[in-house]
Each structure stands twice: as structure tokens, then as C-alpha cells.
Design a protein around this motif. Structure first.
Motif, mmCIF file in Angstrom:
data_model
loop_
_atom_site.group_PDB
_atom_site.id
_atom_site.type_symbol
_atom_site.label_atom_id
_atom_site.label_comp_id
_atom_site.label_asym_id
_atom_site.label_seq_id
_atom_site.Cartn_x
_atom_site.Cartn_y
_atom_site.Cartn_z
ATOM 1 N N TRP A 1 0.838 -1.191 0.000
ATOM 2 C CA TRP A 1 0.000 0.000 0.000
ATOM 3 C C TRP A 1 0.879 1.251 0.000
ATOM 4 O O TRP A 1 2.084 1.182 0.222
ATOM 5 C CB TRP A 1 -0.986 0.054 1.162
ATOM 6 N N VAL A 2 0.227 2.393 -0.241
ATOM 7 C CA VAL A 2 0.857 3.716 -0.161
ATOM 8 C C VAL A 2 0.109 4.524 0.886
ATOM 9 O O VAL A 2 -1.127 4.534 0.903
ATOM 10 C CB VAL A 2 0.812 4.449 -1.520
ATOM 11 N N ARG A 3 0.852 5.227 1.758
ATOM 12 C CA ARG A 3 0.249 6.176 2.702
ATOM 13 C C ARG A 3 0.764 7.572 2.346
ATOM 14 O O ARG A 3 1.975 7.797 2.345
ATOM 15 C CB ARG A 3 0.568 5.795 4.147
ATOM 16 N N ALA A 4 -0.165 8.477 2.036
ATOM 17 C CA ALA A 4 0.198 9.789 1.503
ATOM 18 C C ALA A 4 -0.253 10.899 2.443
ATOM 19 O O ALA A 4 -1.449 11.130 2.612
ATOM 20 C CB ALA A 4 -0.427 9.994 0.125
ATOM 21 N N ALA A 5 0.711 11.591 3.061
ATOM 22 C CA ALA A 5 0.411 12.738 3.921
ATOM 23 C C ALA A 5 0.472 14.013 3.101
ATOM 24 O O ALA A 5 1.435 14.243 2.366
ATOM 25 C CB ALA A 5 1.411 12.811 5.075
ATOM 26 N N ALA A 6 -0.571 14.843 3.218
ATOM 27 C CA ALA A 6 -0.639 16.112 2.473
ATOM 28 C C ALA A 6 -0.437 15.879 0.983
ATOM 29 O O ALA A 6 0.276 16.613 0.303
ATOM 30 C CB ALA A 6 0.399 17.100 3.003
ATOM 31 N N GLY A 7 -1.077 14.847 0.465
ATOM 32 C CA GLY A 7 -0.885 14.474 -0.932
ATOM 33 C C GLY A 7 -1.194 15.611 -1.895
ATOM 34 O O GLY A 7 -2.245 16.237 -1.832
ATOM 35 N N ALA A 8 -0.255 15.852 -2.810
ATOM 36 C CA ALA A 8 -0.388 16.956 -3.762
ATOM 37 C C ALA A 8 -0.720 16.481 -5.169
ATOM 38 O O ALA A 8 -0.491 17.209 -6.138
ATOM 39 C CB ALA A 8 0.894 17.791 -3.783
ATOM 40 N N ALA A 9 -1.278 15.274 -5.295
ATOM 41 C CA ALA A 9 -1.610 14.766 -6.624
ATOM 42 C C ALA A 9 -2.752 15.532 -7.272
ATOM 43 O O ALA A 9 -2.970 15.422 -8.478
ATOM 44 C CB ALA A 9 -1.969 13.281 -6.548
ATOM 45 N N GLY A 10 -3.490 16.339 -6.483
ATOM 46 C CA GLY A 10 -4.532 17.199 -7.036
ATOM 47 C C GLY A 10 -4.079 18.624 -7.238
ATOM 48 O O GLY A 10 -4.844 19.485 -7.672
ATOM 49 N N GLY A 11 -2.802 18.895 -6.913
ATOM 50 C CA GLY A 11 -2.241 20.222 -7.103
ATOM 51 C C GLY A 11 -2.583 21.187 -5.977
ATOM 52 O O GLY A 11 -3.318 20.868 -5.050
#
Length: 293
Positions: free
Chosen positions: A143-153
Motif C-alpha cells: 500500500w501507499v500512505r500519503a500525507a498532504a498528498g499533492a496529486a490534485g495540485g
């Protein structure tokens, strides 16, 4: 050969195969300078050396300045090193590290990868496993755990609040990063999202709840070609960012295999980790310690 004897031999073979397997915890940084590229032991981007980072932690360092496409090879090198053959990986990301791994999986997760020996050279590249070249399709990622993910810009990039000469800033514009790769194609890997909500004066530029840098539409993995205004349930002035993989209030879904694991209802976590494991990386680190085993 008797069935019981055959079953015992098969079981012994399976146990022997599993005994050679190793799990790794990979940490992919976001924007800004930090650890030395190619050094999987340099966690200086994140903070002082410490325990509790998951099983066999490795820092996947890239320069945090140039474009996602130009730096992506460093992430593929790490995945080839530690996430092939009998080895499996847990992945933690911060900010721009989220689109970095998303881009990798969407564009290269179906490609043929060399099974490596998990013994990197000075450049962070591993050799072949067992002295003979073997390949597999994609990588072994739990799995991936993403903090403050910026994939939406972020609207900060849209508004030019950061230097426009920085290639990564161009990538992080909301419409640009959302069109950069197929966010729905995670190769079956689940992304567990951590959305911070302790905003600041910059919040005037960011719709809905935010952590100073990214709004909930990004850190919550909300699908679509542009951002939107999403909040905690007690805030009546915009739609709720729902927990889990459920459709958000207002009807807009999350990307496939995206799951809001932590929503900052108490509004206590900012974006920046300040090279000291701060901000929204606090719950991320705690869960890596608990679950990446």
C-alpha cells in the motif's frame, strides 16, 4: 509419491521461499531540498534519525525541485531495488511525493522490471538477483500512505506564490498535475490519505479546509480535472470530505483505490514537517510504525 509426502514437500518449499522474503518501508519526499539522491540511508529531509519508521526503512530521495518526469527514475530505481522478487514494500509519501509515486505506477507499473538484489551501489541502483537476470511485471507494493498528498495540485502554484522558475511548481498547478497521468490507474495499489486542516493566511487562496499548502480536494484524493471546496463535517459552508473510499458530499468521488484514512477534524496539523517529523507527518509516521511490518 504418497499424497501426504508430496504435501509436506510443497509446504517445505513454500516456507523456504517465504524465508528469503524481506519487507521494506520506503519514504518518498516532497518539494524542497533534503537527503542525498541515491542514499537510501539519508532521512535528513524528514528529520533527525529515529526509530519507528516501519520495517527496514529506506529514504527514496529526489531533488524536490525539478519536474516529476525528470526525477522519476530515482523512484523507479528504489522500487526495482527493494520491491521485486520475493521482497515487498510499504510506501510513505509527503506532498509532491504523492504524485511522484502515482505517476510511477500509472506510467510504469505495467512494465517489465528487473528482479534486483536489494544491494544498491553509490548511485542507488541495484544489481540482478542471484547473478541471473529475471524480470517481473511492475512492483510488489502492499500500500501507499500519503500525507498532504499533492496529486490534485495546489492553488499556491496556480497563483504564483512560489517561484515560477521552479519546474516542480509548474507540475503542481491544479489542472496540470491532474492531467499529468491517470490518477485512477494505481495498478491495484491502495492509497491511504492523510489530510491536514490547520491552515493560515494562505488559506484565502485555498478552497475549503487546508493545511497551508494543499486543500482537502488534493490531500483527500478527490477526483476530477480541477479542485473543489471540501471541509470537515462540522463546517456547514462547504461539502464534507468523507472518510474511507466513499463518494464525497455533493457527489464527487475519490480516485480509484484512494481512501481517506485520516481527516484532521481537530484542525491541529499543518503541512510543513520542518525537517523534524512535524505537521501531518506525525500521524503518518505513527501508522508506518504500527502497520509497516
Amino acid at each position: 509419491m504418497r499424497p501426504l509426502v508430496l504435501a509436506c514437500l510443497l509446504l517445505a518449499s513454500a516456507i523456504s521461499s517465504q524465508a528469503g522474503a524481506t519487507n521494506y518501508s520506503l519514504w518518498i519526499n516532497g518539494r524542497g531540498a533534503g537527503g542525498a539522491a541515491g542514499s537510501y540511508a539519508d532521512f535528513s529531509y524528514w528529520g533527525p534519525a529515529r526509530s519507528g519508521l516501519g520495517v527496514n526503512p529506506r529514504a527514496v530521495n529526489w531533488d524536490g525541485y525539478n519536474s516529476i518526469a525528470s526525477q522519476n527514475g530515482k523512484v523507479r530505481d528504489a522500487l526495482d531495488c527493494f520491491c521485486t522478487g520475493t521482497n515487498w514494500c510499504y510506501i510513505a509519501t509527503f506532498s509532491a511525493g504523492d504524485p511522484m509515486i502515482g505517476y510511477t505506477l500509472a506510467n510504469f507499473g505495467g512494465s517489465s522490471r528487473q528482479v534486483s538484489n536489494a544491494a544498491p551501489n553509490a548511485a542507488g541502483v541495484c544489481g540482478v538477483s542471484g547473478g541471473a537476470k529475471q524480470t517481473q511485471i511492475g512492483w510488489n507494493i502492499r500500500w501507499v500512505r500519503a500525507a498532504a498528498g499533492a496529486a490534485g495540485g495546489t492553488e499556491l502554484a496556480d497563483a504564483g506564490r512560489w517561484t515560477t522558475g521552479e519546474p516542480l511548481v509548474h507540475d503542481l498547478k491544479t489542472t496540470t498535475v491532474r492531467a499529468m497521468y491517470n490518477h485512477n490507474d494505481t495498478r491495484g495499489t491502495w492509497f491511504y490519505m492523510y489530510a491536514g486542516a490547520r491552515g493560515s493566511a494562505y488559506s484565502l487562496l485555498l478552497p475549503g479546509q487546508d493545511d497551508e499548502v494543499v486543500a482537502y480536494h488534493s490531500s483527500g484524493g478527490v477526483a476530477g480535472s480541477s479542485g473543489g471546496s471540501y471541509c470537515n463535517p462540522r463546517d456547514w459552508w462547504c461539502n464534507d470530505l468523507t472518510l474511507g473510499a466513499a463518494v464525497n458530499e455533493g457527489g464527487r468521488p475519490k480516485w480509484n483505490n484512494h481512501y481517506v484514512h485520516y481527516r484532521d477534524d481537530a484542525e491541529q496539523f499543518k503541512h510543513y514537517l520542518n525537517n523534524n517529523w512535524e505537521g501531518i507527518t506525525i500521524p503518518l509516521r505513527a501508522d508506518m510504525e504500527a502497520f509497516a511490518r
